[in-house]
Design an enzyme around this catalytic site. Structure first.
Site: not given
Length: 475
Positions: A292, A304, A338-339, A366, A437
């Protein structure tokens, strides 16, 4: 918005759980008895596999994945869904893919959530003053303009919260949950605000979902319940969650001022990014590789999932540079949003539902692009045995490990949960959630040699699967 209680969201959580807790394969699952002619055909790809590996890890392609990714994330930084920056990054990627000479390069429109963080802060006021670093959780509402000043109730679990439910009203509830695994502990990030609000809590501060911290909060999406009052919610560091827990258990009165400007704007238009190498014989059959392109709004989104996205499209670029064209079409899809709950993938699956029968195999990276080890697989026993033989072609780079799970990846769970065979990248990702994140998800996490090896594994496995005379069976 797709809350975690929808099918897509639940599959998202299943993927997180499966990545954390892997059951051992049974002896029956591990035993393979493929026809000899099938094994011979797979092994005949050894020369082309070696050619791809040498080109990517030792030849002109060496270091290219790292250099391309570094240039991209340094240019655009974080790329949250709904932002103009993500759309600028997608425009850039479409141009890059065209320059690589890939086929059928295009964007496919997706309606995505548009959440904006705004300014935010938290400060301990009693029994002493201390700034508490926070990151608002995705989808959170704002505090009132004057903020929220309230006493704290600190708990270690949902059970403890309900045990002290009479104390929750009017309090900011702090969750100091123990980190066991991402798949297990992420439920506190997801549902803390709902559970606290049911008991009259006015806001929640949730210990970051990670096993390691150097004073760094980690964000992520959270889910409200339409039948429960929405309250502001943010993550705090492990260190501060533990400190507040110790102080609370000593009987100290704790008071915090929380200020958040978070807001959800009307949905925005984004795009999944698509490029192909069109198949030479069975062009309507597709082997799909993916990652992503969106990220959270902190750090650079290098890990990420910049790494996964770039390994995917650069594996096609390497195959094209070598003038290889498989029987089936090789398609790279760089998902958007995606998140926020697999939004781009869900849109793609819906729009391409009529072509689902032509999907032969799906792949996704991912969960980090550290030193690769092999593939995590979901599908039938025969399909798994075929993939094991394919992985043997990468013995020179030590990526022959194979593990079977019920579901793999995140976006591709929308297919693998229905029986379509698929695989995700197995890599030395022990430190993945240290940076996940957070502001620490920077290019510094990525290593050139590891990215070369990931690209080589991705290119060999996807090319061979796409070129075999036989398809990957679903049963």
């Amino acid at each position: 918005m797709l809350p975690a209680r929808t099918l897509v969201g639940m599959l998202f959580l299943v993927a997180a759980v499966s990545s954390a807790a892997v059951p051992a394969a049974t002896a029956e699952e591990e035993k393979c008895d493929l026809p000899e002619e099938m094994v011979r055909e797979i092994r005949s790809y050894a020369p082309v596999a070696d050619k791809i590996i040498r080109f990517v890890t030792e030849g002109k392609f060496k270091g290219r994945t790292w250099n391309k990714l570094a240039g991209f994330v340094d240019k655009f930084g974080s790329r949250i869904a709904g932002s103009q920056n993500l759309e600028n990054a997608i425009d850039f990627m479409l141009n890059e893919l065209r320059k690589e000479g890939l086929d059928n390069v295009h964007g496919e429109e997706v309606t995505v959530p548009h959440w904006v963080r705004g300014r935010e802060s938290a400060k301990l006021l009693e029994p002493r003053m201390q700034t508490l670093p926070i990151l608002g959780l995705g989808g959170s509402i704002a505090t009132p303009k004057e903020g929220i000043t309230a006493e704290l109730l600190v708990v270690d679990s949902f059970d403890e919260l309900h045990h002290h439910k009479e104390q929750a009203k009017g309090k900011i509830v702090v969750f100091n949950e123990n980190y066991t695994s991402y798949g297990e502990s992420v439920r506190y990030r997801d549902y803390a605000a709902v559970e606290a609000a049911k008991l009259g809590g006015v806001a929640t501060l949730v210990r970051s979902v990670t096993g390691f911290s150097i004073g760094s909060p980690h964000t992520g999406w959270q889910d409200y319940d339409s039948n429960v009052t929405q309250i502001p919610t943010a993550s705090i560091t492990i260190e501060d969650a533990q400190m507040l827990s110790r102080m609370f258990k000593r009987g100290e009165k704790l008071k915090v001022r929380l200020y958040m400007e978070a807001k959800t704007l009307p949905p925005a238009k984004s795009r999944n990014t698509v490029a192909e190498i069109k198949g030479k014989e069975k062009a309507d059959e597709v082997v799909l590789v993916s990652g992503h392109l969106d990220s959270w709004d902190v750090g650079q989104g290098a890990m990420d999932d910049g790494g996964g996205a770039f390994v995917s499209w650069l594996s096609l670029a390497a195959i094209r540079k070598l003038d290889l064209r498989p029987r089936r079409t090789l398609r790279a899809v760089l998902w958007t949003a995606e998140e926020e709950g697999l939004v781009g993938a869900a849109s793609y699956v819906e729009k391409h539902k009529s072509q689902e029968g032509k999907l032969n195999f799906v792949m996704e990276s991912d969960e980090g692009t550290f030193t690769p080890q092999g593939l995590v697989f979901s599908g039938s026993k025969t399909a798994g045995c075929i993939l094991k033989e394919v992985l043997k072609l990468t013995a020179s780079i030590n990526t022959t490990n194979f593990r079977k799970e019920k579901n793999v990846g995140s976006d591709i769970t929308l297919w693998t949960s229905k029986g379509l065979p698929g695989a995700s990248l197995m890599n030395a990702a022990e430190k993945y959630f240290w940076f996940h994140h957070s502001a620490g998800d920077m290019m510094t996490v990525e290593e050139p040699r590891a990215l070369d090896l990931c690209t080589a594994l991705w290119a060999v496995s996807s090319y061979v699967v796409a070129d075999l005379s036989f398809g990957i069976p679903r049963n």
